[in-house]
Design an enzyme around this catalytic site. Structure first.
Site, PDB file in Angstrom:
ATOM      1  N   ARG A  27       0.827  -1.217   0.000  1.00 29.62           N
ATOM      2  CA  ARG A  27       0.000   0.000   0.000  1.00 29.62           C
ATOM      3  C   ARG A  27       0.859   1.264   0.000  1.00 29.62           C
ATOM      4  O   ARG A  27       0.462   2.289   0.556  1.00 29.62           O
ATOM      5  CB  ARG A  27      -0.959   0.030   1.194  1.00 29.62           C
ATOM      6  CG  ARG A  27      -2.020  -1.054   1.160  1.00 29.62           C
ATOM      7  CD  ARG A  27      -3.119  -0.755   2.181  1.00 29.62           C
ATOM      8  NE  ARG A  27      -4.010  -1.890   2.333  1.00 29.62           N
ATOM      9  CZ  ARG A  27      -4.402  -2.379   3.510  1.00 29.62           C
ATOM     10  NH1 ARG A  27      -3.983  -1.830   4.633  1.00 29.62           N
ATOM     11  NH2 ARG A  27      -5.217  -3.414   3.569  1.00 29.62           N
ATOM     12  N   ARG A  31      -3.426   6.279   0.999  1.00 29.48           N
ATOM     13  CA  ARG A  31      -4.058   7.370   1.731  1.00 29.48           C
ATOM     14  C   ARG A  31      -3.152   8.100   2.713  1.00 29.48           C
ATOM     15  O   ARG A  31      -3.513   9.161   3.208  1.00 29.48           O
ATOM     16  CB  ARG A  31      -5.281   6.834   2.483  1.00 29.48           C
ATOM     17  CG  ARG A  31      -6.445   6.471   1.571  1.00 29.48           C
ATOM     18  CD  ARG A  31      -7.608   5.930   2.374  1.00 29.48           C
ATOM     19  NE  ARG A  31      -7.307   4.610   2.930  1.00 29.48           N
ATOM     20  CZ  ARG A  31      -8.038   4.014   3.861  1.00 29.48           C
ATOM     21  NH1 ARG A  31      -9.088   4.628   4.371  1.00 29.48           N
ATOM     22  NH2 ARG A  31      -7.710   2.809   4.298  1.00 29.48           N
ATOM     23  N   ARG A  40      -7.384  11.573  -5.463  1.00 28.15           N
ATOM     24  CA  ARG A  40      -8.631  10.818  -5.304  1.00 28.15           C
ATOM     25  C   ARG A  40      -9.824  11.768  -5.205  1.00 28.15           C
ATOM     26  O   ARG A  40     -10.892  11.503  -5.778  1.00 28.15           O
ATOM     27  CB  ARG A  40      -8.563   9.929  -4.067  1.00 28.15           C
ATOM     28  CG  ARG A  40      -9.881   9.212  -3.801  1.00 28.15           C
ATOM     29  CD  ARG A  40      -9.790   8.129  -2.771  1.00 28.15           C
ATOM     30  NE  ARG A  40     -11.109   7.620  -2.421  1.00 28.15           N
ATOM     31  CZ  ARG A  40     -11.330   6.524  -1.713  1.00 28.15           C
ATOM     32  NH1 ARG A  40     -10.318   5.807  -1.281  1.00 28.15           N
ATOM     33  NH2 ARG A  40     -12.550   6.137  -1.427  1.00 28.15           N
ATOM     34  N   ASP A  77      -6.787  -2.849  -7.153  1.00 25.19           N
ATOM     35  CA  ASP A  77      -7.442  -3.462  -6.004  1.00 25.19           C
ATOM     36  C   ASP A  77      -7.563  -4.953  -6.257  1.00 25.19           C
ATOM     37  O   ASP A  77      -7.716  -5.383  -7.402  1.00 25.19           O
ATOM     38  CB  ASP A  77      -8.827  -2.850  -5.777  1.00 25.19           C
ATOM     39  CG  ASP A  77      -9.400  -3.243  -4.424  1.00 25.19           C
ATOM     40  OD1 ASP A  77     -10.132  -4.261  -4.362  1.00 25.19           O
ATOM     41  OD2 ASP A  77      -9.097  -2.570  -3.435  1.00 25.19           O
ATOM     42  N   TYR A 154     -14.965 -12.259   0.159  1.00 29.80           N
ATOM     43  CA  TYR A 154     -15.672 -11.008  -0.140  1.00 29.80           C
ATOM     44  C   TYR A 154     -16.911 -11.262  -0.995  1.00 29.80           C
ATOM     45  O   TYR A 154     -17.950 -10.615  -0.812  1.00 29.80           O
ATOM     46  CB  TYR A 154     -14.745 -10.036  -0.864  1.00 29.80           C
ATOM     47  CG  TYR A 154     -13.713  -9.388   0.019  1.00 29.80           C
ATOM     48  CD1 TYR A 154     -14.041  -8.281   0.806  1.00 29.80           C
ATOM     49  CD2 TYR A 154     -12.406  -9.870   0.070  1.00 29.80           C
ATOM     50  CE1 TYR A 154     -13.096  -7.667   1.610  1.00 29.80           C
ATOM     51  CE2 TYR A 154     -11.451  -9.263   0.873  1.00 29.80           C
ATOM     52  CZ  TYR A 154     -11.796  -8.170   1.641  1.00 29.80           C
ATOM     53  OH  TYR A 154     -10.858  -7.572   2.445  1.00 29.80           O
TER      54      TYR A 154
END
Length: 352
Positions: A27, A31, A40, A77, A154
């Site tokens: 990652r 963020r 974003r 992703d 998921y």
């Protein structure tokens, strides 16, 4: 193709000598970087970033403009494959990924297609090709995918889960149905990763985020077996160079020997495993990647440097170590601390 200016990651994954231990962060494009948050916000949402090759390229390269990293990793992703299968991926603010059409019945699974990446996920391969061109040999490009078991959780739960109640119910009550789903996901993942390799990825990693939630027998049957199938189906060489494969099972410390037997090139370790003990267990079969607790990056310089030095000492002398975090960097981390971490790895691991 452009020759790599910094090939230390590739060399370490192949257990060849390097002048210092290479480092990248899971990652690393994300963020914790203000430039990512700004991009974003202008893009509108997460999937708009992922599905736009130019924006995905920009995000991928952002951390390399700040830090002396030894690799770039594709910004995407793990849930792109289920989305391409028609489950309707979306991201609720503050809640993580969700699916509009989670799997509930045998007919749902039977209706799922095996994806054709060139048709269904061409925005990803376009991003890979663009990133590879923009890197111009600066560092290797890592492609990735989620493990079939992780993707299945998921798809069945419809979102992230703490106890995987539906997924484990399928595992124990409907194993044939779960195997059908995992088989389709494995075939799709082979196609997906091979397309990434064909378009420029020089390393690939499989993220088995939720493999550690399984018992030993269930892990081997429902997670590891399908990762092994993927490893066996991947392109092994491109432009005359070997393509290393990294397997990362979070919480998989009990099964390192089994993972090493898949013929992957490297094992990703989370922070619950001592890297020196892991090295003793797997010997020279594979390289090791990891494994600092991302929480250390919330501390100051002294704590970060001490932990880097401890892990390097635990691994010991010799080849085959890629330094990384034991999981992804968290959004609350000060980018300056990430820089301290990366610089410390290079400084303390420099070899004569």
């Amino acid at each position: 193709m452009t020759q790599l200016k910094n090939d230390s990651l590739i060399r370490a994954l192949l257990r060849q000598p390097t002048t210092r231990t290479p480092v990248w962060m899971m990652r690393q494009a994300g963020r914790y970087l203000p430039e990512y948050r700004a991009l974003r916000a202008s893009a509108g949402d997460f999937m708009s970033l992922c599905s736009n090759p130019q924006l995905a390229c920009e995000v991928t390269l952002q951390p390399l403009e700040r830090f002396d990293l030894d690799a770039a990793i594709l910004f995407s992703d793990i849930l792109t494959i289920p989305d391409a299968m028609g489950l309707g991926l979306y991201f609720a603010e503050g809640e993580g990924p969700k699916f509009r059409k989670p799997l509930r019945t045998a007919k749902d699974v039977e209706a799922l297609p095996v994806i054709d990446t060139s048709r269904d996920l061409n925005y990803v391969t376009d991003a890979v090709a663009l990133i590879r061109r923009e890197l111009n040999g600066r560092v290797p490009l890592i492609g990735f995918a989620g493990s079939p078991w992780t993707l299945a959780t998921y798809m069945i739960e419809g979102q992230s889960s703490r106890d995987f109640a539906r997924s484990k119910s399928w595992l124990y009550q409907k194993p044939e149905l779960l195997h059908l789903l995992l088989e389709k996901l494995a075939l799709s993942t082979i196609d997906y990763l091979n397309a990434q390799i064909t378009n420029g990825a020089q390393v690939v990693q499989i993220f088995d985020t939720w493999g550690g939630a399984l018992s030993g027998p269930a892990y081997r049957e429902f997670s590891l077996a399908y990762m092994q199938k993927i490893v066996a189906g991947l392109i092994t060489e491109r432009d005359g160079l070997e393509i290393p494969v990294i397997l990362f099972t979070k919480g998989g410390g009990a099964w390192l020997e089994d993972i090493a037997d898949t013929r992957c090139h490297a094992l990703g370790l989370d922070w619950t495993v001592d890297i020196g003990e892991a090295r003793r267990r797997v010997g020279h079969r594979v390289a090791l990647q990891g494994n600092m607790d991302p929480a250390v990056l919330r501390a100051g310089r002294g704590a970060i440097e001490a932990e880097v030095e401890r892990i390097l000492t635990s691994f010991g002398a010799g080849n085959g170590h890629v330094f990384n975090l034991g999981h992804g960097i968290t959004p609350d981390v000060d980018p300056a601390n990430a820089g301290i971490f990366i610089d410390a790895v290079h400084r303390y691991s420099l070899r004569d």
